[in-house]
Design a protein around this motif. Structure first.
Motif, PDB file in Angstrom:
ATOM      1  N   SER A 265       6.722   9.701  -0.326  1.00  0.00           N
ATOM      2  CA  SER A 265       7.180   8.374   0.086  1.00  0.00           C
ATOM      3  C   SER A 265       8.433   7.955  -0.665  1.00  0.00           C
ATOM      4  O   SER A 265       9.321   7.296  -0.105  1.00  0.00           O
ATOM      5  CB  SER A 265       6.061   7.354  -0.120  1.00  0.00           C
ATOM      6  OG  SER A 265       5.009   7.582   0.798  1.00  0.00           O
ATOM      7  N   THR A 266       8.540   8.306  -1.951  1.00  0.00           N
ATOM      8  CA  THR A 266       9.750   7.977  -2.699  1.00  0.00           C
ATOM      9  C   THR A 266      10.950   8.746  -2.155  1.00  0.00           C
ATOM     10  O   THR A 266      12.062   8.214  -2.084  1.00  0.00           O
ATOM     11  CB  THR A 266       9.573   8.292  -4.197  1.00  0.00           C
ATOM     12  OG1 THR A 266       8.959   9.580  -4.344  1.00  0.00           O
ATOM     13  CG2 THR A 266       8.729   7.245  -4.881  1.00  0.00           C
ATOM     14  N   ALA A 312       3.296  -0.446  -1.535  1.00  0.00           N
ATOM     15  CA  ALA A 312       4.328  -0.462  -2.572  1.00  0.00           C
ATOM     16  C   ALA A 312       5.659   0.044  -2.025  1.00  0.00           C
ATOM     17  O   ALA A 312       6.734  -0.450  -2.404  1.00  0.00           O
ATOM     18  CB  ALA A 312       3.876   0.378  -3.765  1.00  0.00           C
ATOM     19  N   LYS A 313       5.612   1.024  -1.146  1.00  0.00           N
ATOM     20  CA  LYS A 313       6.831   1.604  -0.579  1.00  0.00           C
ATOM     21  C   LYS A 313       7.669   0.552   0.141  1.00  0.00           C
ATOM     22  O   LYS A 313       8.883   0.447  -0.086  1.00  0.00           O
ATOM     23  CB  LYS A 313       6.468   2.733   0.391  1.00  0.00           C
ATOM     24  CG  LYS A 313       7.653   3.300   1.149  1.00  0.00           C
ATOM     25  CD  LYS A 313       7.286   4.552   1.912  1.00  0.00           C
ATOM     26  CE  LYS A 313       6.643   4.265   3.231  1.00  0.00           C
ATOM     27  NZ  LYS A 313       6.383   5.498   3.996  1.00  0.00           N
ATOM     28  N   LEU A 314       7.035  -0.219   0.990  1.00  0.00           N
ATOM     29  CA  LEU A 314       7.763  -1.215   1.769  1.00  0.00           C
ATOM     30  C   LEU A 314       8.328  -2.313   0.866  1.00  0.00           C
ATOM     31  O   LEU A 314       9.462  -2.767   1.055  1.00  0.00           O
ATOM     32  CB  LEU A 314       6.847  -1.819   2.831  1.00  0.00           C
ATOM     33  CG  LEU A 314       6.259  -0.827   3.843  1.00  0.00           C
ATOM     34  CD1 LEU A 314       5.342  -1.553   4.821  1.00  0.00           C
ATOM     35  CD2 LEU A 314       7.357  -0.094   4.596  1.00  0.00           C
ATOM     36  N   ARG A 315       7.542  -2.732  -0.116  1.00  0.00           N
ATOM     37  CA  ARG A 315       7.998  -3.777  -1.031  1.00  0.00           C
ATOM     38  C   ARG A 315       9.158  -3.258  -1.890  1.00  0.00           C
ATOM     39  O   ARG A 315      10.161  -3.947  -2.095  1.00  0.00           O
ATOM     40  CB  ARG A 315       6.831  -4.238  -1.919  1.00  0.00           C
ATOM     41  CG  ARG A 315       5.667  -4.813  -1.122  1.00  0.00           C
ATOM     42  CD  ARG A 315       4.442  -5.067  -1.998  1.00  0.00           C
ATOM     43  NE  ARG A 315       4.406  -6.435  -2.482  1.00  0.00           N
ATOM     44  CZ  ARG A 315       4.437  -6.793  -3.742  1.00  0.00           C
ATOM     45  NH1 ARG A 315       4.523  -5.855  -4.684  1.00  0.00           N
ATOM     46  NH2 ARG A 315       4.380  -8.065  -4.098  1.00  0.00           N
ATOM     47  N   GLY A 367       0.932  -1.404   6.597  1.00  0.00           N
ATOM     48  CA  GLY A 367       2.174  -1.956   7.136  1.00  0.00           C
ATOM     49  C   GLY A 367       2.169  -3.467   7.169  1.00  0.00           C
ATOM     50  O   GLY A 367       3.158  -4.128   6.832  1.00  0.00           O
ATOM     51  N   ALA A 368       1.032  -4.031   7.572  1.00  0.00           N
ATOM     52  CA  ALA A 368       0.914  -5.490   7.627  1.00  0.00           C
ATOM     53  C   ALA A 368       0.981  -6.101   6.237  1.00  0.00           C
ATOM     54  O   ALA A 368       1.682  -7.089   6.002  1.00  0.00           O
ATOM     55  CB  ALA A 368      -0.397  -5.869   8.315  1.00  0.00           C
ATOM     56  N   VAL A 369       0.257  -5.514   5.286  1.00  0.00           N
ATOM     57  CA  VAL A 369       0.261  -6.038   3.923  1.00  0.00           C
ATOM     58  C   VAL A 369       1.626  -5.830   3.271  1.00  0.00           C
ATOM     59  O   VAL A 369       2.127  -6.691   2.536  1.00  0.00           O
ATOM     60  CB  VAL A 369      -0.847  -5.374   3.072  1.00  0.00           C
ATOM     61  CG1 VAL A 369      -0.781  -5.857   1.628  1.00  0.00           C
ATOM     62  CG2 VAL A 369      -2.224  -5.681   3.655  1.00  0.00           C
ATOM     63  N   GLY A 370       2.257  -4.691   3.555  1.00  0.00           N
ATOM     64  CA  GLY A 370       3.562  -4.400   2.965  1.00  0.00           C
ATOM     65  C   GLY A 370       4.691  -5.210   3.548  1.00  0.00           C
ATOM     66  O   GLY A 370       5.734  -5.374   2.920  1.00  0.00           O
ATOM     67  N   TYR A 419      -2.621  -6.578  -9.538  1.00  0.00           N
ATOM     68  CA  TYR A 419      -2.082  -5.791 -10.646  1.00  0.00           C
ATOM     69  C   TYR A 419      -1.666  -4.407 -10.165  1.00  0.00           C
ATOM     70  O   TYR A 419      -0.610  -3.880 -10.540  1.00  0.00           O
ATOM     71  CB  TYR A 419      -3.121  -5.656 -11.764  1.00  0.00           C
ATOM     72  CG  TYR A 419      -3.660  -6.949 -12.322  1.00  0.00           C
ATOM     73  CD1 TYR A 419      -2.846  -8.082 -12.439  1.00  0.00           C
ATOM     74  CD2 TYR A 419      -4.984  -7.052 -12.742  1.00  0.00           C
ATOM     75  CE1 TYR A 419      -3.340  -9.267 -12.958  1.00  0.00           C
ATOM     76  CE2 TYR A 419      -5.487  -8.241 -13.261  1.00  0.00           C
ATOM     77  CZ  TYR A 419      -4.662  -9.347 -13.364  1.00  0.00           C
ATOM     78  OH  TYR A 419      -5.155 -10.516 -13.875  1.00  0.00           O
ATOM     79  N   THR A 420      -2.514  -3.811  -9.329  1.00  0.00           N
ATOM     80  CA  THR A 420      -2.229  -2.458  -8.840  1.00  0.00           C
ATOM     81  C   THR A 420      -0.955  -2.423  -8.015  1.00  0.00           C
ATOM     82  O   THR A 420      -0.058  -1.603  -8.244  1.00  0.00           O
ATOM     83  CB  THR A 420      -3.408  -1.945  -8.002  1.00  0.00           C
ATOM     84  OG1 THR A 420      -4.587  -1.945  -8.782  1.00  0.00           O
ATOM     85  CG2 THR A 420      -3.134  -0.544  -7.466  1.00  0.00           C
ATOM     86  N   ILE A 421      -0.861  -3.305  -7.037  1.00  0.00           N
ATOM     87  CA  ILE A 421       0.276  -3.280  -6.121  1.00  0.00           C
ATOM     88  C   ILE A 421       1.569  -3.663  -6.833  1.00  0.00           C
ATOM     89  O   ILE A 421       2.624  -3.047  -6.608  1.00  0.00           O
ATOM     90  CB  ILE A 421       0.007  -4.196  -4.909  1.00  0.00           C
ATOM     91  CG1 ILE A 421      -1.120  -3.594  -4.050  1.00  0.00           C
ATOM     92  CG2 ILE A 421       1.261  -4.388  -4.076  1.00  0.00           C
ATOM     93  CD1 ILE A 421      -1.574  -4.481  -2.911  1.00  0.00           C
ATOM     94  N   GLU A 422       1.510  -4.650  -7.705  1.00  0.00           N
ATOM     95  CA  GLU A 422       2.726  -5.062  -8.408  1.00  0.00           C
ATOM     96  C   GLU A 422       3.244  -3.943  -9.308  1.00  0.00           C
ATOM     97  O   GLU A 422       4.446  -3.665  -9.353  1.00  0.00           O
ATOM     98  CB  GLU A 422       2.465  -6.325  -9.230  1.00  0.00           C
ATOM     99  CG  GLU A 422       2.081  -7.556  -8.418  1.00  0.00           C
ATOM    100  CD  GLU A 422       3.199  -8.104  -7.545  1.00  0.00           C
ATOM    101  OE1 GLU A 422       4.229  -7.426  -7.362  1.00  0.00           O
ATOM    102  OE2 GLU A 422       3.045  -9.221  -7.025  1.00  0.00           O
ATOM    103  N   LYS A 423       2.337  -3.281 -10.031  1.00  0.00           N
ATOM    104  CA  LYS A 423       2.772  -2.195 -10.922  1.00  0.00           C
ATOM    105  C   LYS A 423       3.287  -1.008 -10.109  1.00  0.00           C
ATOM    106  O   LYS A 423       4.318  -0.410 -10.442  1.00  0.00           O
ATOM    107  CB  LYS A 423       1.600  -1.756 -11.807  1.00  0.00           C
ATOM    108  CG  LYS A 423       1.986  -0.736 -12.894  1.00  0.00           C
ATOM    109  CD  LYS A 423       2.961  -1.322 -13.899  1.00  0.00           C
ATOM    110  CE  LYS A 423       3.330  -0.334 -15.011  1.00  0.00           C
ATOM    111  NZ  LYS A 423       2.198  -0.041 -15.908  1.00  0.00           N
ATOM    112  N   LEU A 424       2.585  -0.665  -9.044  1.00  0.00           N
ATOM    113  CA  LEU A 424       3.027   0.450  -8.208  1.00  0.00           C
ATOM    114  C   LEU A 424       4.381   0.160  -7.573  1.00  0.00           C
ATOM    115  O   LEU A 424       5.227   1.058  -7.441  1.00  0.00           O
ATOM    116  CB  LEU A 424       1.996   0.732  -7.104  1.00  0.00           C
ATOM    117  CG  LEU A 424       0.883   1.717  -7.419  1.00  0.00           C
ATOM    118  CD1 LEU A 424      -0.019   1.895  -6.202  1.00  0.00           C
ATOM    119  CD2 LEU A 424       1.437   3.058  -7.861  1.00  0.00           C
ATOM    120  N   THR A 425       4.598  -1.085  -7.143  1.00  0.00           N
ATOM    121  CA  THR A 425       5.886  -1.455  -6.557  1.00  0.00           C
ATOM    122  C   THR A 425       7.015  -1.191  -7.544  1.00  0.00           C
ATOM    123  O   THR A 425       8.054  -0.608  -7.195  1.00  0.00           O
ATOM    124  CB  THR A 425       5.879  -2.937  -6.146  1.00  0.00           C
ATOM    125  OG1 THR A 425       4.883  -3.157  -5.145  1.00  0.00           O
ATOM    126  CG2 THR A 425       7.234  -3.367  -5.604  1.00  0.00           C
TER     127      THR A 425
END
Length: 725
Positions: A265-266, A312-315, A367-370, A419-425
């Motif tokens: 994804s990166t 995280a990818k979309l953000r 996709g919706a969440v991102g 916490y998970t999504i923010e750190k992964l972003t």
């Protein structure tokens, strides 16, 4: 507390009192408890997961893990747009339901488009066939390209039919045009002219009819026009759209080819950003302002299987694009990224295809969440055939359900604060940025593609993915795990490509003849003059040619014969992840269809059911994924009894299933007996054995071993080659 004691819960302060009486454990304390629960297994090895992006997923994230992240306090609609490019997110207007339509004939396409729009689709997603993307009219195209994967467009009447009775004031339009969008935009402009009302609908259309020549170069290994011409066309179409169609996007950067070739994804995001940066640089260098170019770019990203990573990818992509446009001097509005999400083609399967419904639900959820701006969810039969009304309905309704029933339109940025999504972003953005910077330092994306660097990176990641699938470290449900041998196969229709080409060629010839009877004639050479004139002139001259009877292929030919170097590049190796296992299954299915029986594998289950069942079940699953007929039983008390049954079964392969403790009592005698009677039989032991035991078993006649780390694909392939030729 006595049995008559009472607690006055009304005295608990809702803001401060909850859980005050409980100790708040530190992360170190949690780690101690978790390590104890592992009972000796190494904490760092078991509890952390390395991803294909090179990131490490931790077992737990806490508030301290996200302290100080630069994007944390940002708001929706404001830089760096991690939460949304719109202050109100999806609350006022949800993402567009932009399901692809891939029917070959314009009339069929229009009928199905109107059918789907009446049932919840909010954007018309036009997929072109290979001939149209390459600028070839049906009569001039290779037989297999006409109608291949999308709609065939060549004459003005085709485009007019495509949009017949579709209200473009309410329905957005999206189309990836290939290496250049100029001929198609010219046709679109003429087709959307409403002479009775004296208006042209293209002026107010919410649309992306965009090109991505670098994606074509990476996918096909060549371009149908020179690279300079492709960039000139981007300049001309973008300049024209600025004057004629304020909402029209003319550049559609494709991340999908890299994703479908196995890229992480990166890598997908970095390659897309590098591509868009190349276009920004080229168009700004030709005289357009970044303020005008950046908003004309739409990004297409695939939505893969790893849920949190895709969010995280979309953000992260929005953060990085804002950073790039800011570096070019673009304003906050110009920094806003438009994202079309498409559920992954790479993850879909031909066998057990109804599982694809579950896959797209998870991918669409991410996709919706991102925060996509539009989205396509793949119908379950997409890898097999042109999706029908039923499969399209199911896929479309998942989106409708996410919006209307599950209310994924609120709150804004549902992943925000996790916490998970923010750190992964944050980590994702840093990793993708490193790849992007490496491409930029080495000459940009065009140079990288010509040198084959993105292709090689995608291939390297794809090889890692393939290995994980072969060993079943990565599970593909119904393909390399839990195969369904009694499923009713969805048959792919046999398409007469020669007949399709002739039918389309005849249609185009008839409509062009009728059009030219009433036209003033056209001079295609004038289109070339437009490139030397004012910005957008080439499009206007192409519009004039189309209005007077020119075909898409004829306009494209002018572009194809312009000067300029046509680079070549190594092609991306695009293939679905499941294809290797599917080929094995298909060989067995073909033999089954002709012979009426499958190749059998006999399970020599030793001892009572509780003793052999775990490994018998494992063995059944191990070989059924390749289509073998696994013959089971309730177990044998002696090696002789098992050998007699195995030899009598006629199966060419026998798998001995029991426990490590009992194997020395059974395996040597059983393997020796079978090999003495039929040396050509393959004897396999279920379970990994110590080296000394393996040596003894091999001496007795054991050929191989299966266990959780065995290469399931390679062993099944070897058996296929040995017993099926």
């Amino acid at each position: 507390m006595g049995e008559n004691a009472t607690v006055d819960i009304t005295r608990i302060d809702a803001d401060h009192g909850f859980f005050d009486e409980f100790e708040k454990p530190s992360k170190e304390k949690w780690k101690e408890e978790a390590t104890t629960a592992l009972k000796g297994a190494p904490f760092d090895k078991v509890m952390f997961t390395k991803t294909y992006e090179g990131l490490t997923i931790e077992p737990i994230y806490c508030a301290e893990d996200i302290e100080g992240l630069p994007h944390l306090k940002s708001k929706p609609g404001f830089r760096p747009f991690v939460r949304s490019t719109r202050p109100n997110g999806f609350i006022k207007a949800p993402w567009r339901i932009s399901q692809e339509l891939t029917l070959a004939f314009p009339k069929e396409f229009n009928a199905e488009a109107r059918f789907d729009i009446a049932r919840g689709q909010t954007a018309l997603n036009i997929v072109l066939d290979r001939a149209t993307r390459n600028g070839l009219d049906p009569a001039d195209a290779p037989e297999g390209d006409v109608g291949q994967g999308g709609v065939s467009l060549a004459a003005l009447a085709d485009v007019s039919e495509l949009f017949r009775e579709i209200d473009l004031d309410k329905v957005a339009v999206q189309c990836h045009a290939g290496a250049t969008a100029l001929p198609l935009l010219a046709m679109l402009d003429v087709a959307l002219q409403d002479n009775e009302k004296g208006i042209n609908h293209i002026h107010g259309i919410d649309a992306c009819v965009g090109a991505d020549p670098l994606a074509v170069l990476a996918t096909d290994g060549q371009l149908p026009v020179s690279l300079k011409t492709a960039y000139d066309c981007l300049y001309q179409t973008t300049a024209w759209a600025l004057k004629k169609s304020p909402k029209l996007q003319t550049i559609f950067v494709q991340g999908h080819p890299y994703h479908d070739a196995g890229a992480s994804s990166t890598e997908e995001v970095a390659f897309a950003l590098a591509t868009a940066t190349e276009y920004l640089r080229e168009l700004v260098g030709r005289g357009l302002a970044v303020e005008h170019v950046a908003p004309r770019i739409r990004f297409g990203f695939s939505l893969g299987a790893t849920f949190f990573m895709e969010i995280a990818k979309l953000r992260a992509a929005r953060i990085l694009w804002a950073q790039i446009v800011a570096a070019f001097g673009g304003s906050s509005d110009a920094q806003k990224m438009t994202i079309h999400g498409r559920t992954s083609a790479f993850t879909k399967t031909v066998f057990d295809p109804y599982v694809n419904m579950l896959r797209v639900t998870s991918e669409g959820f991410s996709g919706a969440v991102g925060g996509v701006d539009s989205m396509h969810l793949s119908p379950f039969d997409e890898p097999i055939r042109t999706p029908d009304r039923f499969s399209r309905r199911i896929a479309r309704n998942v989106q409708v359900m996410l919006q209307e029933e599950s209310r994924f339109t609120m709150p804004i940025d549902m992943g925000g604060g996790s916490y998970t999504i923010e750190k992964l972003t944050h980590e994702f953005a840093a990793a993708a940025w490193r790849i992007f910077q490496d491409i930029e330092k080495n000459g940009g994306m065009a140079a990288a593609i010509i040198a084959g660097k993105p292709q090689a990176m995608a291939a390297a990641t794809a090889a890692k993915r393939a290995k994980a699938v072969e060993t079943r470290a990565d599970v593909i449900l119904g393909t390399n795990m839990y195969a369904n041998l009694v499923e009713k196969k969805i048959e792919a229709p046999v398409i007469d490509r020669a007949a399709m080409k002739k039918a389309r060629a005849d249609e185009v010839a008839k409509s062009l003849h009728a059009h030219r009877l009433y036209s003033l004639g056209f001079d295609l050479t004038r289109i070339e003059e437009g490139f030397a004139g004012q910005p957008g002139d080439a499009v206007e001259l192409a519009i004039d040619a189309v209005a007077n009877g020119a075909s898409l292929g004829e306009v494209f030919e002018v572009l194809a014969t312009r000067d300029g170097y046509r680079p070549t590049a190594p092609q991306l190796k695009i293939a679905r992840l499941a294809e290797s296992f599917e080929r094995l299954r298909q060989q067995v299915e073909a033999k089954f269809a002709s012979a009426g029986k499958r190749v059998q594998i006999f399970l020599a289950n030793m001892g009572p059911i509780p003793q052999h069942k775990p490994r018998a079940d494992f063995s059944r699953g191990f070989f059924e994924v390749a289509g073998f007929d696994v013959v089971g039983n309730d177990g044998f008390e002696t090696a002789d009894a098992a050998a007699d049954a195995a030899l009598a079964s006629g199966a060419p392969v026998v798998v001995i299933c029991s426990t490590d403790a009992t194997y020395p009592d059974y395996v040597p005698a059983l393997a020796a007996r079978i090999k003495a009677a039929k040396p050509e039989m393959t004897v396999i032991v279920a379970g990994k054995q110590p080296p000394d035991v393996t040596e003894a078993f091999n001496a007795a006649g054991v050929d191989d071993y299966i266990h959780v780390r065995a290469n399931c694909f390679e062993l099944n392939k070897k058996l296929h080659e040995k017993y099926m030729g």
